[in-house]
Each structure stands twice: as C-alpha cells, then as structure tokens.
Write a protein that holds these residues in place. Sequence first.
Motif: not given
Lengths: 373, 373
Positions: B49-50, A209, B245-249, B42-46, A82, A17
Amino acid sequence: MTQPAGIRPYNFSAGPAAMPEAVLQRAAADMLDWNGSGMGVMEMSHRGKEFGAIATQAEADLRHLLAVPANFHILFMQGGGLAENAIVPMNLSRGAVADFVVSGSWSAKSQKEALRYCDARVIASNAADHFTRLPDAAGWKLSADAAYVHICSNETIHGLEYHTLPDLAALGSKAPLVIDFSSHVASRSVDWQRVGLAFGGAQKNLGPAGLTIVIVRDDLLGHALEICPSAFNYKTVADNQSMFNTPPTWGIYVAGLTFQWLRQQREGDLTGVAAMEHRNIAKADFLYGYIDASDFYENRISTECRSRMNVPFFLKDESRNDAFLAGARAAGLLQLKGHKSVGGMRASIYNAMPMAGVQALVSYMREFEKSHA
Amino acid sequence: MTQPAGIRPYNFSAGPAAMPEAVLQRAAADMLDWNGSGMGVMEMSHRGKEFGAIATQAEADLRHLLAVPANFHILFMQGGGLAENAIVPMNLSRGAVADFVVSGSWSAKSQKEALRYCDARVIASNAADHFTRLPDAAGWKLSADAAYVHICSNETIHGLEYHTLPDLAALGSKAPLVIDFSSHVASRSVDWQRVGLAFGGAQKNLGPAGLTIVIVRDDLLGHALEICPSAFNYKTVADNQSMFNTPPTWGIYVAGLTFQWLRQQREGDLTGVAAMEHRNIAKADFLYGYIDASDFYENRISTECRSRMNVPFFLKDESRNDAFLAGARAAGLLQLKGHKSVGGMRASIYNAMPMAGVQALVSYMREFEKSHA
C-alpha cells in the motif's frame, strides 16, 4: 514497534527488498554532492568522468565478488527479469529451439514468453507436485539442437533453489545454460564453468528496481534476431559499455555501493560473497529448523531444494493468518504475507537481512504459537 | 568555485540533468524511512500500500500538470527514449507504414530503428540544412496509409523545438501523431487534441534515468505485434497499472517529488507547467538575446524553432573552447561541452535551472568575451 529505539523494522519483502543501512546512509549523504563534484549522482551525464568512474568501479567490484571470468561481459540493463524473458530468446535462440525446466512461477513465465521467438520446449516440470521439489536433471528431455537451456536457479515465489547447477555437458548437451538468478544473485558463488548467461533484476539482493544485471559469455553475443530492439541487443550493449542508451545511473550507483558493502563483509576467514553464503546458510538453517520442529507451522518444499533466500511457510490453521500478520507488523516484522498464488507467509531473507532479523522472526513465531496453540 | 557559499554549481548537463534541490533534499531525508513506514522507498514491495500510494499520487499529479485527458493512459516504463524507438512501432505500426519527420539526431535514430518493424518512411528532413531549421509541415509527404506520424518535438542535440505541434488532420491525415518529448516534457503545455502518443525518458525534466513516461490514447492500445515483449506491450502495461513487471520504483518516487515541486511553482497568476513555461521563455530569451547580440558567440538555429531547453552555441574562434570550458568549470558552471556530433557548447536549461543560473552563465560569457576579444 517493540524494537529497541534506533533499530528499523525488519523488512521481509521479496523484492524490492531491504537494503543495507550503510548503503542507504551513504546514498543519502551523497544526494546533493557526490565526491565534491557539485552534482548529485542522478544529475550527472552518464558520459561524464564522474559517472564513468562510478560505473567502472561497480563493474569491477561485481566481477570480483562473483569471480566472473574474463570471457564474460557484465551488462547493466533495464526491464527486469520479465523483460529478459523476451530479451534472452531474442538474443540467443536464433529462432530455433530452446529448452526450459519449469520449476515454479518464474521459469513458467520465461518459457511462455519465449514462445514468441522460438520453439520453447518444456523439457521437465514438477507442476504436478505443486512445485515442491525440483525436476531431477537425470530426467530432463534435453533437445539435441537447443540453442540454450533455461532454468530459474531460485524460484522466489515457490521457494526452491538449485544448490548445484546442472552440468549440461555431463548430461550430453552442448547448449549453454541460462540462469535467472534474480533472487539469489550474490548470496552464493556461481559455477561459471556451467553457465553461458545469467540475468537478474537488482531489486532483491543488489539495489533498486529498474536495474538488470546480465552476465554473458562472449561467444553468445552477435546472434540477435533482426527484431531485437537495439537497446536490448547484448552485443550493442556490450560494445557500448552499457551506455548505448542512458543507463539507469542511480541503480548502478546504489548497486555499486552494495558491492562495496559486500566486499567489506567478513565471517572468520571468509569475505565478500563467501561470507554472505556462510551467513545465509546459518539464517536459513535457523528458520527452517524452527519451522520443521514446530507442529504449528510448516514448509512444504523438499529439504534438498529449499531456497536460502525465500522461505514460504504456512500456519497449519490458516484462519489465524490475519492475526499473525497484524502481530508481526506490530512487532516490527514487515511484508511477511505470502505471494497471492501460493498463500500463507513468506520470509525473504536476502543478504541485507541480518541473523538478528531472523531471530526476531522466530521469537515472534514462537510467541504467536504459544499464545494461539 | 566562485559562487557564494552554500550555492551548488549550476549544472547545464543535457541529461541526466540538474534536479530541484528541494526534491533532492526530500529524497535524502526519506532514505531510511518513508513517511513512518519503517522502510525506504527502494525497499518497498511495488505491490504494497505504501508504494501504491506513491505511484497513484505521481500519476495523478502528472495528469494534472500536463492536463492529460481521461482517454489517455499514463504509463511508467523502462528503457528510455532509445528503447521506445522500438517499442512504439512494435505497438503501433501493425507492421505497415509509419511516417517520420527527421529534424535532428533523435528523430533520425527513431526512423532507423523503426525499420526493424515496419515501412518507416522519411517524409521530410532538413539534414541538407544541417538541422538548423525544422522541415515545414506544408511540405511533408504524408503517407495515405500511415499507422502513425513520428516527430521529435525537441531535438536535444541540435537544439530545435516545435513551438506549435503539427495539426495532422488539417494536413489531410488521419494518422495519430507520436511525439518524442523527452527533453521538453513539463516545460510547456501539450496540445493533446493533436497527439496520439507522447513518450519521454525522465532524465531531463522529470527525474532519474531509468524511468520512461508514455502517455497514450486508449484507441491505440491492443495492436501490438506478436513479437512485442509483454513487458513493453502498452496494453499489458496499462491493464496492470504499470506493474506488470516491477516498475522502477525509485524513479517513480523521485519523479513524483518533482511533480509536487512543479505544482508548487508560481509566477504571478500562473502555476505548475504554465509558470514553468513563463520562466523557460524568459530564460531562453535572455540567453539567446545575449548570444545574438554578441560578435564572439553564435547560435545557428533559425529563430522560430530554437529550443527553450537546449541551447547549442559556438565560440566564433573555436581554438578557445578548452579555455572557455575550464573557466566555466572554475566559475561553477558545469557540463557545458556540446555533443560530440555537433561540437561547440550546449547549455541545457531545463525546469530545474533557475534564471539565476542563466544569468551566471551570461555573466561568465561576457567576462570571457571581454578578456579574450
């Protein structure tokens, strides 16, 4: 973009976010050389004095911000919420009974995963109400022998939040309360008298994340199942100051910058998390107030348990969803699409979202309503 | 610092370790706005599309760089090598037998951790030689029924490297080979014909701590123990393109920048990992050559299995260690202290360390020898 030059779009992503711009600017400025060390933070040994100073400061700042008592450990881990769904029962359940209150997607996942390790019982659920309210604590069927009771204190997807943590002792239980506070950590104070363990992924309110925060009372350490990986054994992690394995150093550093930013926030006499809570209440009241007054939008969650962080809402005429999202994007309002399991829209308004962003959203919603009503 | 203005110190950390300056500069430049998206990475939803584009490109680049065959999955996970010491046996052992070659600290830790999940057997060890050479494959006591055979293909602490991977089939075993390649991934090519699974933390050669790379042959998926956390079940991770799960983006993004940097590297007709391998051989030869010719310093590892990445060395008069380190630091040569379990010095010269850095180290060592001999 219709925003003034120099202002970034407002990003309503549920996580990862939006982050405070001051934090991002600092992280960019330090990238090749942190504090004259000749190294960027990502390049430092986690065992060197430079990173040691960063981690120690981050822990101290978080302890101060959340008023974490001395008998709780703060652990910096990996895997996100998770993974904690497995790590908590591996550490706390002793293979026996654990109680779960199912109030939305996240607590449902937690209970299901815990079945691998213990007798994970659903002691209350409002699935029949489509998770539009929290199960009343008076009706929870608490097990006499539960090793712990798990709740998700803010359901990111469904948009419900516990505004008072349950007092298990008053309900006749001696079990420690475990809270998944991933999506509202540091948005409000925590009543540690009622909590045994709190965990959360950092990627909503704290940082990038890949960092997980675990805050655990010291009597709950040391009871892990034999099959618990050493890297996820809370006692091992605590005994090694979160450096049993190489920690997610960048995540700790960025979360530390966020903690410093939080400590600097002021609202009248309030500082830190109290200041944020004041702002978060104002932001949520403004957005829910507009939605409730509108005949064009709706939020379906009972008013007493609406999340201050995640505001799902629907256009009453859902055929306009795509137009709403396209217009929002053009107006510099990003990532408003609701979770696929719920549909509609969702505005996540974490600490880093200023009131101006919520005002911009409401202005856009009002304009869209006017031109499509 | 005695370095020319504008040149950062040379950082010999064993990990987290020095990164290419071009990667750091790019990451800093993108911090508030990646590619015009209005969001930092760091602010993008995993799930947006980005970030989807970033992750897809990173995987494709790594597959190209390491020539990963189509029947292997590339997984982006969390927990580092130490967590994989549990995750591998949870996924591959079926609770039966697994064979371990103990060649230093890391393989020793892997075997010990695997005992939680299976009959983890030490089939060869050179502990008696103080890990100064690799156990000869002809002498390995391979189990007839092993689910897999584990080696650490580069021992970061002791400074040993397999320059040829064992051919288990030729040794009469049908078991898949598991390699922990944390500390030399992407420094050389991998013979995938001989490998079933390779894992590595990113923080030596690929990017920030908190990202783990797992490359696994597809027939090895789907055999996890029931107690394996869903977030660490390779099949679950593979089925969800590393986004269960949310990966370490951020880690994936920075590793992706490193992959692009690697693809741009050239040495004559060589590109990518082949170019790096050429450089790494030259760097290691230069440093070992100087040490071997000196009466002042020594390296105790058998020449045929010396690591190209991690060069432990000793001053013959160890009373001068502190002076050596202080002088190195003043000369802009950082993090040369050896691991506490081995002592002495260690120069980690990963991909991001240019030949100029190794030359600067040797120049300093020569001067120090001259003034202290």
